[in-house]
Design an enzyme around this catalytic site. Structure first.
Site, PDB file in Angstrom:
ATOM      1  N   SER A 127       0.818  -1.218   0.000  1.00  0.00           N
ATOM      2  CA  SER A 127       0.000   0.000   0.000  1.00  0.00           C
ATOM      3  C   SER A 127       0.852   1.268   0.000  1.00  0.00           C
ATOM      4  O   SER A 127       1.881   1.356   0.668  1.00  0.00           O
ATOM      5  CB  SER A 127      -0.911   0.018   1.232  1.00  0.00           C
ATOM      6  OG  SER A 127      -1.576   1.254   1.339  1.00  0.00           O
ATOM      7  N   ASP A 133     -13.056   8.259  -0.582  1.00  0.00           N
ATOM      8  CA  ASP A 133     -12.974   7.837  -1.984  1.00  0.00           C
ATOM      9  C   ASP A 133     -13.855   8.746  -2.852  1.00  0.00           C
ATOM     10  O   ASP A 133     -13.489   9.108  -3.967  1.00  0.00           O
ATOM     11  CB  ASP A 133     -13.449   6.393  -2.151  1.00  0.00           C
ATOM     12  CG  ASP A 133     -12.472   5.370  -1.618  1.00  0.00           C
ATOM     13  OD1 ASP A 133     -11.265   5.667  -1.573  1.00  0.00           O
ATOM     14  OD2 ASP A 133     -12.917   4.274  -1.242  1.00  0.00           O
ATOM     15  N   GLY A 190      -5.642   7.195 -12.467  1.00  0.00           N
ATOM     16  CA  GLY A 190      -6.142   6.966 -11.112  1.00  0.00           C
ATOM     17  C   GLY A 190      -5.290   7.549 -10.006  1.00  0.00           C
ATOM     18  O   GLY A 190      -5.673   7.486  -8.837  1.00  0.00           O
ATOM     19  N   ASN A 194     -14.149   4.235   4.370  1.00  0.00           N
ATOM     20  CA  ASN A 194     -12.719   3.993   4.151  1.00  0.00           C
ATOM     21  C   ASN A 194     -11.842   4.752   5.143  1.00  0.00           C
ATOM     22  O   ASN A 194     -10.626   4.622   5.113  1.00  0.00           O
ATOM     23  CB  ASN A 194     -12.308   4.322   2.708  1.00  0.00           C
ATOM     24  CG  ASN A 194     -12.103   5.806   2.476  1.00  0.00           C
ATOM     25  OD1 ASN A 194     -12.746   6.646   3.117  1.00  0.00           O
ATOM     26  ND2 ASN A 194     -11.218   6.143   1.554  1.00  0.00           N
ATOM     27  N   GLY A 216     -18.042  -1.388 -13.588  1.00  0.00           N
ATOM     28  CA  GLY A 216     -17.713  -1.820 -12.235  1.00  0.00           C
ATOM     29  C   GLY A 216     -18.656  -1.248 -11.199  1.00  0.00           C
ATOM     30  O   GLY A 216     -18.906  -0.042 -11.172  1.00  0.00           O
ATOM     31  N   ALA A 217     -19.173  -2.130 -10.328  1.00  0.00           N
ATOM     32  CA  ALA A 217     -20.141  -1.708  -9.318  1.00  0.00           C
ATOM     33  C   ALA A 217     -19.761  -2.201  -7.925  1.00  0.00           C
ATOM     34  O   ALA A 217     -20.623  -2.357  -7.060  1.00  0.00           O
ATOM     35  CB  ALA A 217     -21.536  -2.224  -9.686  1.00  0.00           C
ATOM     36  N   GLY A 218     -18.468  -2.435  -7.689  1.00  0.00           N
ATOM     37  CA  GLY A 218     -18.019  -2.865  -6.371  1.00  0.00           C
ATOM     38  C   GLY A 218     -17.827  -1.685  -5.437  1.00  0.00           C
ATOM     39  O   GLY A 218     -18.453  -0.632  -5.595  1.00  0.00           O
ATOM     40  N   LYS A 223     -14.722  -2.384   3.679  1.00  0.00           N
ATOM     41  CA  LYS A 223     -15.373  -1.075   3.636  1.00  0.00           C
ATOM     42  C   LYS A 223     -16.868  -1.135   3.934  1.00  0.00           C
ATOM     43  O   LYS A 223     -17.432  -0.198   4.494  1.00  0.00           O
ATOM     44  CB  LYS A 223     -15.168  -0.428   2.252  1.00  0.00           C
ATOM     45  CG  LYS A 223     -13.750   0.007   1.971  1.00  0.00           C
ATOM     46  CD  LYS A 223     -13.653   0.642   0.594  1.00  0.00           C
ATOM     47  CE  LYS A 223     -12.228   1.018   0.249  1.00  0.00           C
ATOM     48  NZ  LYS A 223     -12.146   1.689  -1.066  1.00  0.00           N
ATOM     49  N   TYR A 272      -4.476   2.684 -10.363  1.00  0.00           N
ATOM     50  CA  TYR A 272      -3.264   3.505 -10.467  1.00  0.00           C
ATOM     51  C   TYR A 272      -1.980   2.712 -10.320  1.00  0.00           C
ATOM     52  O   TYR A 272      -0.922   3.257 -10.057  1.00  0.00           O
ATOM     53  CB  TYR A 272      -3.284   4.695  -9.495  1.00  0.00           C
ATOM     54  CG  TYR A 272      -3.241   4.386  -8.026  1.00  0.00           C
ATOM     55  CD1 TYR A 272      -2.050   4.447  -7.299  1.00  0.00           C
ATOM     56  CD2 TYR A 272      -4.406   4.095  -7.340  1.00  0.00           C
ATOM     57  CE1 TYR A 272      -2.024   4.223  -5.940  1.00  0.00           C
ATOM     58  CE2 TYR A 272      -4.395   3.872  -5.990  1.00  0.00           C
ATOM     59  CZ  TYR A 272      -3.205   3.940  -5.286  1.00  0.00           C
ATOM     60  OH  TYR A 272      -3.189   3.711  -3.930  1.00  0.00           O
TER      61      TYR A 272
END
Length: 291
Positions: free
Chosen positions: A18, A110, A251, A95, A134-136, A74, A230
């Site tokens: 991370s 976010d 990103g 988040n 995308g729908a997560g 999350k 990203y």
């Protein structure tokens, strides 16, 4: 005296690479703060995502000032908090958690991070008809951000049709009927022919998931393309989009600016967003936003 020492953590799965520690600690160093950012990795600990409540309580007991929360926690952490900021409540995802005055408050940076990045990078982009892939967890945040920016209508596609339908229904409840719809990926050709732009919020294009999330032939110069991935900063989708003349947004901005918003929540101090954007470029996109 104002607080000048902070202990912050990140709870998630597979978070070893991370960028959050570097982004937060670099900005803290520039502001003269003692700031320690620890990783709390579910995989390393050998615990399930449902352990997030126990980890949250342990962090509070150990004197942490706040936590960032990433995939896959999350949407699980909210029930363990004392309160949610309005955006986090509307989104159903957290988040960022701030510990203050004996309470744990959940936020979602976010949404604000993507909105700020989009406003910086594509300030004149038309927003009447947007298609999102995308729908997560990341997809829910950027869809909210896109409608907050003034998009007229957003169509969400996902490999899991029920997930796209649930997100569209949630968006319509929050922003008003008719602002969002769900579609299956096989309708992308027709949707993109009349769209203003694409928001990409799936893992495709990450270093571990190379490739394109849609056939390159569906791209045309009338589209703008905004990326959430990203790592790398230039994905195959962005390369293909630039090749046909699309305006693009990588990103990195979302990653840096959501971190800046979290830093502000943790410390009450104003981060230098420009410096944090420079940090993400220098670090080269070592990690990607998780879905």
């Amino acid at each position: 005296m104002p607080q000048d020492s902070y202990l912050i953590g990140l709870i998630g799965s597979g978070i070893g690479p991370s960028l959050s520690p570097a982004l937060h600690e670099r900005e803290a160093d520039r502001q003269g703060l003692r700031y320690t950012y620890r990783l709390i990795d579910l995989d390393t600990l050998g615990v399930s995502p449902e352990a997030v409540g126990d980890l949250l309580r342990a962090a509070r007991d150990l004197g942490f000032d706040g936590l960032n929360i990433t995939h896959p926690c999350k949407q699980l952490v909210g029930e363990h908090l004392d309160a949610l900021a309005p955006q986090a409540e509307a989104l159903g995802a957290v988040n960022t958690v701030v510990f203050a005055d004996g309470r744990a408050i959940g936020h979602n940076t976010d949404v604000t991070g993507f909105a700020a990045s989009f406003a910086r990078g594509l300030p004149d982009a038309p927003l009447e008809r947007v298609v999102q892939l995308g729908a997560g967890g990341a997809g829910a945040a950027v869809a909210h951000a896109t409608l907050t920016l003034g998009a007229g209508h957003i169509t969400v596609t996902d490999a899991l049709p029920d997930r796209a339908a649930e997100l569209a229904a949630s968006l319509n409840r929050h922003f008003g009927a008719g602002r969002a719809a769900a579609a299956t990926p096989d309708r992308l050709a027709a949707l993109l022919a009349g769209a203003d732009g694409i928001v990409h919020a799936t893992p495709t294009g990450m270093a571990a998931h190379p490739g394109l999330p849609l056939p390159a032939g569906l791209l045309h110069p009338g589209l703008w393309v905004a990326e959430v991935v990203y790592r790398p900063l230039e994905t195959e989708l962005l390369r293909a989009a630039r090749a046909v003349g699309c305006a693009t947004l990588d990103g990195g901005g979302m990653a840096a600016l959501q971190a800046a918003d979290a830093f502000r929540l943790f410390t009450g101090r104003e981060p230098d967003a420009g410096r944090m954007l420079a940090d993400i470029a220098q670090l080269g996109g070592v990690v990607s936003v998780r879905d």
